[in-house]
Design a protein around this motif. Structure first.
Motif: not given
Length: 169
Positions: A5-15
């Protein structure tokens, strides 16, 4: 099994995200409007896309923290000016803060008072139809009331943090 029901937290930086986004070449626009007090507003944006042919709809997005957000979210009209290849300095000017962006800029007054920039490859004069808040940006959907294009104009392109012109393959 039901889908998440919700996306997983990203495994990458904003850069890393910005670099990956930079691999998508885009056109360059300047979105323009007139504030209720008559002041001109304009900003460089490359988050532009078509939405629908019938009715004619386009979209673009703006950071919630942008100084022009109050004018653009409250106003009835804005223009999206697709820049021509020879308008790179204009793109840079309208992306710079704390300067007079409008000094010596030629334009015509369009629908609802929004400035339409002279020399643009194309322009879309839009009624401010709807807005959607997503993440740190607001997505604007404009209903196009008038559009124009300059025959033979090459668009200004942006890719990987640099400006380009088109070259047919």
């Amino acid at each position: 099994m039901s889908p998440p029901r919700k996306a997983q937290s990203p495994a990458f930086s904003s850069t890393e995200f910005r670099i990956a986004l930079g691999m998508f070449a885009t056109g360059v626009t300047i979105v323009t409007a007139r504030a209720a007090d008559g002041a001109l507003v304009g900003l460089t944006a490359n988050s532009f896309n078509s939405v629908s042919l019938s009715p004619p709809l386009v979209l673009w997005s703006l950071s919630r923290s942008a100084g022009s957000m109050p004018t653009l979210s409250a106003g009835s009209h804005y223009a999206i000016n697709i820049l021509a290849a020879d308008q790179m300095t204009l793109a840079e000017r309208f992306a710079t803060r704390n300067i007079d962006r409008w000094a010596d800029v030629q334009f015509e007054v369009g629908v609802g008072g929004a400035p339409v920039l002279a020399g643009a490859a194309a322009s879309f004069e839009c009624f401010n139809r709807s807005r959607y808040e997503e993440g740190d940006h607001v997505i604007f959907v404009g209903e196009v009331e008038r559009c124009a294009h300059r025959v033979g104009a090459s668009p200004l392109l942006f890719h990987g943090g640099r400006y380009y012109t088109e070259h047919p393959l």
